[in-house]
Each structure stands twice: as structure tokens, then as C-alpha cells.
Design an enzyme around this catalytic site. Structure first.
Site, PDB file in Angstrom:
ATOM      1  N   TRP A  49      -3.105 -57.860  17.279  1.00 12.13           N
ATOM      2  CA  TRP A  49      -3.490 -57.679  18.685  1.00 12.13           C
ATOM      3  C   TRP A  49      -4.967 -58.121  19.013  1.00 12.13           C
ATOM      4  O   TRP A  49      -5.844 -58.068  18.477  1.00 12.13           O
ATOM      5  CB  TRP A  49      -3.632 -56.137  18.990  1.00 12.13           C
ATOM      6  CG  TRP A  49      -2.417 -55.575  18.662  1.00 12.13           C
ATOM      7  CD1 TRP A  49      -2.241 -54.461  17.745  1.00 12.13           C
ATOM      8  CD2 TRP A  49      -1.079 -55.355  19.650  1.00 12.13           C
ATOM      9  NE1 TRP A  49      -0.863 -53.949  17.811  1.00 12.13           N
ATOM     10  CE2 TRP A  49      -0.371 -54.604  19.000  1.00 12.13           C
ATOM     11  CE3 TRP A  49      -0.882 -56.016  20.700  1.00 12.13           C
ATOM     12  CZ2 TRP A  49       1.077 -54.287  19.544  1.00 12.13           C
ATOM     13  CZ3 TRP A  49       0.390 -56.070  21.317  1.00 12.13           C
ATOM     14  CH2 TRP A  49       1.222 -54.778  20.601  1.00 12.13           C
ATOM     15  N   GLU A  71      -3.039 -42.177  15.483  1.00 12.39           N
ATOM     16  CA  GLU A  71      -1.675 -41.793  15.662  1.00 12.39           C
ATOM     17  C   GLU A  71      -1.463 -41.377  17.115  1.00 12.39           C
ATOM     18  O   GLU A  71      -2.228 -40.230  17.078  1.00 12.39           O
ATOM     19  CB  GLU A  71      -1.541 -40.844  14.692  1.00 12.39           C
ATOM     20  CG  GLU A  71      -0.397 -39.719  14.691  1.00 12.39           C
ATOM     21  CD  GLU A  71       1.061 -40.753  14.698  1.00 12.39           C
ATOM     22  OE1 GLU A  71       1.165 -41.593  13.956  1.00 12.39           O
ATOM     23  OE2 GLU A  71       1.774 -40.625  15.624  1.00 12.39           O
ATOM     24  N   SER A  72      -0.502 -42.081  17.785  1.00 13.35           N
ATOM     25  CA  SER A  72      -0.403 -41.480  19.173  1.00 13.35           C
ATOM     26  C   SER A  72      -0.033 -39.913  19.176  1.00 13.35           C
ATOM     27  O   SER A  72      -0.392 -39.400  20.284  1.00 13.35           O
ATOM     28  CB  SER A  72       0.614 -42.274  19.914  1.00 13.35           C
ATOM     29  OG  SER A  72       1.911 -42.161  19.106  1.00 13.35           O
ATOM     30  N   CYS A 132       3.225 -51.364  24.267  1.00 13.01           N
ATOM     31  CA  CYS A 132       4.003 -50.527  23.363  1.00 13.01           C
ATOM     32  C   CYS A 132       4.212 -49.052  23.643  1.00 13.01           C
ATOM     33  O   CYS A 132       3.401 -48.274  24.230  1.00 13.01           O
ATOM     34  CB  CYS A 132       2.694 -50.263  22.181  1.00 13.01           C
ATOM     35  SG  CYS A 132       2.738 -49.166  21.031  1.00 13.01           S
ATOM     36  N   TYR A 172      13.751 -48.816  16.557  1.00 12.08           N
ATOM     37  CA  TYR A 172      13.039 -49.586  15.641  1.00 12.08           C
ATOM     38  C   TYR A 172      13.656 -49.546  14.427  1.00 12.08           C
ATOM     39  O   TYR A 172      13.962 -50.879  13.624  1.00 12.08           O
ATOM     40  CB  TYR A 172      11.554 -49.179  15.676  1.00 12.08           C
ATOM     41  CG  TYR A 172      10.548 -49.474  16.416  1.00 12.08           C
ATOM     42  CD1 TYR A 172       9.936 -50.769  16.683  1.00 12.08           C
ATOM     43  CD2 TYR A 172      10.450 -48.663  17.529  1.00 12.08           C
ATOM     44  CE1 TYR A 172       9.034 -51.052  17.485  1.00 12.08           C
ATOM     45  CE2 TYR A 172       9.432 -48.929  18.709  1.00 12.08           C
ATOM     46  CZ  TYR A 172       8.772 -50.157  18.457  1.00 12.08           C
ATOM     47  OH  TYR A 172       7.927 -50.383  19.430  1.00 12.08           O
ATOM     48  N   THR A 218      -2.560 -51.425  14.262  1.00 18.41           N
ATOM     49  CA  THR A 218      -1.731 -50.891  15.136  1.00 18.41           C
ATOM     50  C   THR A 218      -2.422 -50.225  16.634  1.00 18.41           C
ATOM     51  O   THR A 218      -3.576 -49.887  16.353  1.00 18.41           O
ATOM     52  CB  THR A 218      -0.541 -49.701  14.716  1.00 18.41           C
ATOM     53  OG1 THR A 218      -1.514 -48.752  14.422  1.00 18.41           O
ATOM     54  CG2 THR A 218       0.375 -50.272  13.878  1.00 18.41           C
ATOM     55  N   VAL A 219      -2.015 -50.229  17.792  1.00 15.37           N
ATOM     56  CA  VAL A 219      -2.506 -49.620  18.809  1.00 15.37           C
ATOM     57  C   VAL A 219      -1.385 -48.186  18.968  1.00 15.37           C
ATOM     58  O   VAL A 219      -0.067 -48.256  18.597  1.00 15.37           O
ATOM     59  CB  VAL A 219      -2.143 -50.252  20.133  1.00 15.37           C
ATOM     60  CG1 VAL A 219      -3.058 -51.356  20.276  1.00 15.37           C
ATOM     61  CG2 VAL A 219      -0.641 -51.062  20.398  1.00 15.37           C
ATOM     62  N   ARG A 221      -0.998 -52.635   8.742  1.00 19.52           N
ATOM     63  CA  ARG A 221      -0.800 -53.103   9.909  1.00 19.52           C
ATOM     64  C   ARG A 221      -1.856 -52.626  10.926  1.00 19.52           C
ATOM     65  O   ARG A 221      -2.052 -51.383  10.845  1.00 19.52           O
ATOM     66  CB  ARG A 221       0.545 -52.825  10.446  1.00 19.52           C
ATOM     67  CG  ARG A 221       1.742 -53.981  10.425  1.00 19.52           C
ATOM     68  CD  ARG A 221       2.840 -53.571  11.215  1.00 19.52           C
ATOM     69  NE  ARG A 221       3.419 -52.511  11.045  1.00 19.52           N
ATOM     70  CZ  ARG A 221       3.907 -51.598  11.990  1.00 19.52           C
ATOM     71  NH1 ARG A 221       3.917 -51.929  13.199  1.00 19.52           N
ATOM     72  NH2 ARG A 221       4.560 -50.479  11.826  1.00 19.52           N
TER      73      ARG A 221
HETATM   74  N1  LIG Z   1       2.559 -43.977  14.425  1.00 21.64           N
HETATM   75  C1  LIG Z   1       1.592 -44.901  15.194  1.00 21.64           C
HETATM   76  C2  LIG Z   1       2.707 -46.217  15.361  1.00 21.64           C
HETATM   77  C3  LIG Z   1       2.043 -47.354  16.480  1.00 21.64           C
HETATM   78  C4  LIG Z   1       2.644 -48.533  16.449  1.00 21.64           C
HETATM   79  O1  LIG Z   1       3.370 -49.111  15.447  1.00 21.64           O
HETATM   80  N2  LIG Z   1       2.348 -49.571  17.271  1.00 21.64           N
HETATM   81  C5  LIG Z   1       2.868 -50.698  17.419  1.00 21.64           C
HETATM   82  C6  LIG Z   1       3.028 -51.507  18.449  1.00 21.64           C
HETATM   83  S1  LIG Z   1       4.373 -50.712  19.448  1.00 21.64           S
HETATM   84  C7  LIG Z   1       1.877 -51.839  16.698  1.00 21.64           C
HETATM   85  O2  LIG Z   1       0.632 -51.753  17.008  1.00 21.64           O
HETATM   86  N3  LIG Z   1       2.178 -52.822  15.913  1.00 21.64           N
HETATM   87  C8  LIG Z   1       1.499 -53.856  15.275  1.00 21.64           C
HETATM   88  C9  LIG Z   1       1.957 -54.514  14.238  1.00 21.64           C
HETATM   89  O3  LIG Z   1       3.320 -54.520  14.111  1.00 21.64           O
HETATM   90  O4  LIG Z   1       1.570 -55.588  13.828  1.00 21.64           O
HETATM   91  C10 LIG Z   1       1.589 -44.159  16.608  1.00 21.64           C
HETATM   92  O5  LIG Z   1       2.598 -43.636  17.109  1.00 21.64           O
HETATM   93  O6  LIG Z   1       0.221 -44.309  16.933  1.00 21.64           O
END
Ligand SMILES: N[C@@H](CCC(=O)N[C@@H](CS)C(=O)NCC(=O)O)C(=O)O
Length: 320
Positions: free
Chosen positions: A88, A139-140, A55, A187, A123-124, A121
Site C-alpha cells: 500500500w 485488526e479492524s 478494503c 476471500y 495490511t490496512v 503482509r
Molecule cells: N484482519 C485484518 C485483515 C485486513 C486485510 O486483510 N486487509 C487487506 C485489504 S482488504 C490488506 O491490507 N491486504 C494487503 C495484502 O494483501 O498485501 C483486519 O480485519 O483488519
């Protein structure tokens, strides 16, 4: 592979009008501070990062942890690159880890522990607090600012400042354009479900890359005379571009190797000590091509392209 193919790409509310992808906002935005005034004091061994090496958003946090020398102070678990419908997870396949801190099978367990009603969702990256047993921040963009300075007492490279006060306005301004058109632009191109939404994303993406290539003709880094957070935020998208975004997300007007300056800049950042260790192109490719069944229903991972990130970049002459 059918469970893989069924994996969702959109969360609640992420299908915008006219086939546009609208990224959800991050839910947990607390802060770790060195003085603890936020309720989350920086401590060694207290916080833990959950990341995917695939990611681009999580990759930013892996790089900051590495560059600041925080590997001892902040643990890290690496999820499997390919998600199934449970999101995940941790199987400990090569290049990933089991979750030794909480023993979770799925990252969703951490979200549920933090907010049982969370239904967006999963997310990581996630910055987890082992003391309160909750997510501090997912939030990264926030996490890298914290890693840059809040943990300096425990960092082996405390003097490295990638977000210096004097450059903040300029860094914030360029981040905004790069986030909108490049980091999230790929994206928005790839997840567009109408021609119009795709074109609305892909043309500004390449206009911005063209402008960045020009900017980087005469300066080694994006802002000032040193690497900053702006460079690392751009890096993780550039790194994935030719291997994934060109094909999988249809960002194919040009490749990064076709840009004389952006391509050298990418290799220059890649050559920064410690960074190559954070890069796993195989996991990156498997993640995208195997997780988004809607846009790659055959689940075939392409063989190429052949990348040469170790080629000389010759950018020392630009100084800085
Ligand atoms: N705004 C978040 C976005 C993180 C994000 O979208 N991560 C994606 C992986 S690249 C994710 O975990 N997606 C899970 C999914 O789509 O179910 C950040 O920058 O931390």
C-alpha cells in the site's frame, strides 16, 4: 502493468493445505481506552487511521469514524487503491490522500517503525499512535469496538452505541458465522487454488446468505431493534459483492440483487446519513481487478454491473 500483475496475494503461511487460503492473524492488538489504563489513553488529535477505501475491513473503521462523528478527533490517510509489489502506498491520486502525518510513501514504513522484524503482509486498516510512533492495532474488528466507545469524550455523536452490553453475546455469535462464511468466505472462495477448497467456501457462503435473507425478512437489522456492529461488518462485504465478488472471486450462485431482503437491507444501510460518502465503487473495483494479478491476469476492470444503491428500500415498515 507487469509490476501490478506480479503483486502477491498471499503472505507467509497463508497458503493452507489443499489450496485453501488461511488468513494471517493481526500482529498488533493494543487498545485505546477512555481512562488510559491500557497505556493508550483516548485523546483528540493523537491517533490516526490508515485505510483503503477499497478494503472491506478498513471500510468498517471509516464507517465507525463517520457515524460517531470522530473526523475531527481522529485523522485519516487513504492509500492508493492499487498496490504494487511494495504494498500500500500514497501517491495522492484522486480520491486518496498523501500521508501528511508521517510523510510515508508506503504504509510498510509504519510497520517497520513498530516492529523492524515484521515480515508478514502489510495490511490496512492501521490505527497509529503519533505519541509513541507505533501501530496500536491493525485488526479492524478491534478498532471498530474502540471507535464505538473509547473516544466518546471527543465524538460528536457520543450516544450512538453500536455494541450495547445487552446485545453483545448475540452480536458476537452472529459475527462469528458471518466472518467465517461471508466476510472471509468470499476471500476463501476467490483465493482457493483447488476445486475442493473453492467448493468448501462457496457453498457455506451462499447457505449463510440464504439464511440471512430469511432472517432479514421480518427484522430490519441483524440483532435487536437497532443497527449494531454486526450490520456494519456485513455491510462492507454485501456492498462489494455484485461489483466484485460475483465475478472476480467466483461467488456467483446468486447476486445480492437477487435476494429480496438482503438487497433492501444493503440499500437501507447505505442510506444511513454519512455512509454513502464513505463508499467509492470505482476504487473498490480497481483495487481488486488490478491488484490480484494471479486471478485477473489481463488486469481488465469490468464495466458493470449497474448498481442502484439509491433505490427505495421500503424497510421502515419493519420498525427499529
Ligand atoms: N484482519 C485484518 C485483515 C485486513 C486485510 O486483510 N486487509 C487487506 C485489504 S482488504 C490488506 O491490507 N491486504 C494487503 C495484502 O494483501 O498485501 C483486519 O480485519 O483488519
Amino acid at each position: 502493468m507487469s509490476d501490478v500483475l506480479a503483486t502477491q496475494t498471499f503472505g507467509k503461511g497463508e497458503r493452507g493445505d489443499g489450496g485453501r487460503f488461511k488468513r494471517q492473524t493481526s500482529a498488533f492488538r493494543d487498545w485505546v481506552t477512555s481512562d488510559g489504563s491500557s497505556g493508550y489513553p483516548a485523546e483528540a488529535g493523537r491517533y490516526h487511521l490508515y485505510v483503503s477505501l477499497a478494503c472491506p475491513w478498513a471500510h468498517r473503521t471509516v464507517i465507525l469514524r463517520q457515524l460517531k462523528g470522530l473526523q475531527e478527533a481522529i485523522g485519516m490517510s487513504i492509500v492508493d487503491p492499487v498496490r504494487d509489489e511494495r504494498g500500500w502506498g500514497f501517491s495522492g491520486e484522486p480520491g486518496t490522500t498523501l500521508d501528511e502525518v508521517n510523510g510515508w510513501s508506503y504504509l510498510s514504513e509504519g510497520y517497520a517503525a513498530t516492529d523492524p522484524s515484521f515480515d508478514s503482509r502489510i495490511t490496512v486498516p492501521v490505527l497509529w499512535d503519533t505519541v509513541t510512533g507505533r501501530i496500536v492495532n491493525n485488526e479492524s474488528a478491534d478498532i471498530i469496538v474502540m471507535l464505538n466507545s473509547a473516544f466518546d469524550e471527543f465524538a460528536s455523536v457520543p450516544d450512538l452505541d453500536l455494541y450495547p452490553d445487552a446485545l453483545r453475546d448475540e452480536i458476537d455469535a452472529i459475527n462469528e458465522t458471518i466472518y467465517e462464511n461471508v466476510n472471509n468466505g468470499v476471500y476463501r472462495s476467490g483465493f482457493a487454488s483447488s476445486q475442493e477448497a473453492y467448493e468448501e467456501a462457496v457453498f457455506p457462503l451462499f447457505a449463510t446468505l440464504d439464511a440471512l435473507d430469511e432472517r432479514l425478512a421480518t427484522r430490519r437489522w441483524l440483532v435487536g431493534k437497532q443497527q449494531t456492529l454486526a450490520d456494519w461488518r456485513l455491510f462492507t462485504t454485501l456492498l462489494r459483492f455484485d461489483a466484485v465478488y460475483v465475478g472476480h472471486f467466483k461467488c456467483n450462485l446468486r447476486r445480492i440483487v437477487d435476494y429480496p431482503h438482503l438487497s433492501g437491507y444493503l440499500r437501507d444501510l447505505y442510506a444511513t446519513p454519512g455512509v454513502a460518502e464513505t463508499v467509492d465503487i470505482d476504487q473498490i473495483k480497481r483495487h481488486y481487478y488490478l491488484t490480484h494479478g494471479g486471478i485477473n491476469p489481463s488486469a481488465i476492470v469490468p464495466a458493470g454491473p449497474v448498481l442502484d444503491l439509491d433505490a427505495p428500500h421500503g424497510r421502515e415498515r419493519l420498525g427499529g
